[in-house]
Design a protein around this motif. Structure first.
Motif, short mmCIF file in Angstrom:
data_model
loop_
_atom_site.label_atom_id
_atom_site.label_comp_id
_atom_site.label_asym_id
_atom_site.label_seq_id
_atom_site.Cartn_x
_atom_site.Cartn_y
_atom_site.Cartn_z
N ASP A 8 -15.28 74.19 68.29
CA ASP A 8 -14.52 73.90 67.64
C ASP A 8 -14.11 72.27 68.12
OD1 ASP A 8 -13.72 76.69 67.31
OD2 ASP A 8 -12.25 76.85 69.06
N SER A 9 -13.82 71.83 66.76
CA SER A 9 -13.11 70.57 66.77
C SER A 9 -12.10 69.74 65.45
CB SER A 9 -13.99 69.36 66.82
OG SER A 9 -13.79 68.31 66.93
N ALA A 29 -19.19 67.48 55.24
CA ALA A 29 -19.66 66.07 55.23
C ALA A 29 -19.57 65.17 56.24
CB ALA A 29 -18.82 65.82 53.87
N GLU A 30 -18.33 65.36 56.81
CA GLU A 30 -17.99 64.55 57.84
C GLU A 30 -18.73 65.35 59.20
OE1 GLU A 30 -14.49 64.60 54.94
OE2 GLU A 30 -15.49 66.11 55.76
N LEU A 31 -19.09 65.72 59.23
CA LEU A 31 -19.62 65.93 60.22
C LEU A 31 -20.91 65.77 60.17
CD1 LEU A 31 -20.87 67.77 62.86
CD2 LEU A 31 -20.75 69.80 61.23
N PRO A 119 -15.57 64.74 73.92
CA PRO A 119 -14.65 65.74 74.82
C PRO A 119 -13.32 66.04 73.71
CG PRO A 119 -14.14 63.03 75.04
CD PRO A 119 -15.56 63.60 74.19
N GLU A 120 -13.81 65.47 72.43
CA GLU A 120 -13.25 66.38 71.49
C GLU A 120 -13.58 67.90 70.77
OE1 GLU A 120 -13.93 62.97 71.30
OE2 GLU A 120 -12.04 61.80 71.24
N ILE A 121 -14.82 67.62 71.38
CA ILE A 121 -15.17 69.48 70.66
C ILE A 121 -15.03 70.03 71.89
CG2 ILE A 121 -18.29 69.85 70.08
CD1 ILE A 121 -18.07 67.48 68.69
N GLY A 122 -14.23 71.20 72.05
CA GLY A 122 -14.88 72.37 72.79
C GLY A 122 -15.41 74.03 71.92
#
Length: 130
Positions: A8-9, A29-31, A119-122
């Motif tokens: 999740d992010s 695309a952004e990922l 840190p923004e990915i969980g």
């Protein structure tokens, strides 16, 4: 060795409207661009992202010329739930002679480090693709 990761992010939410996407509610695309850059910073080089109907992928080719696609897509139309699936590409017609996932260990280890270091990915979960 796991071939799928979900997480999740809000980092990769699309900034263009739905009618600018390859398909409605189909993002990645952004990922894919972010991953390609972050992997390169770790010395793991891929292609630039390529669009498909189901999302985006980056191509990874090993020194022994084994080809893998790292598929980058959102889950269930969400703009903050994501998945990456490693797909081995065959060296011959009819899907034969696919390399083993172990040949992409360098890519998978770098992917794990990149995701876990952000840190923004969980809610990172590893598993096997069907």
């Amino acid at each position: 060795m796991h071939s799928k990761v979900t997480f999740d992010s809000s980092l990769f939410s699309p900034y263009l409207p739905d009618d600018a996407q390859a398909n409605p509610n189909c993002y990645g695309a952004e990922l894919a661009f972010w991953l390609s850059k972050k992997l390169a910073e770790r010395g793991v080089f891929t292609s630039y992202p390529i669009a498909e109907d189901w999302g985006w992928f980056i191509e990874y080719i090993t020194e022994s010329e084994d080809e893998f696609w790292l598929r980058c897509t959102n889950r269930d139309g969400s703009a903050d739930q994501w998945q990456c699936i490693l797909e081995a590409k065959p060296k011959s017609w009819f899907g034969r002679n696919k390399p083993s996932l172990e040949r992409a260990e360098t890519l998978l280890m770098a992917l794990r480090a990149v995701l876990e270091g952000q840190p923004e990915i969980g809610n990172i979960r590893w598993g096997d693709a069907p």
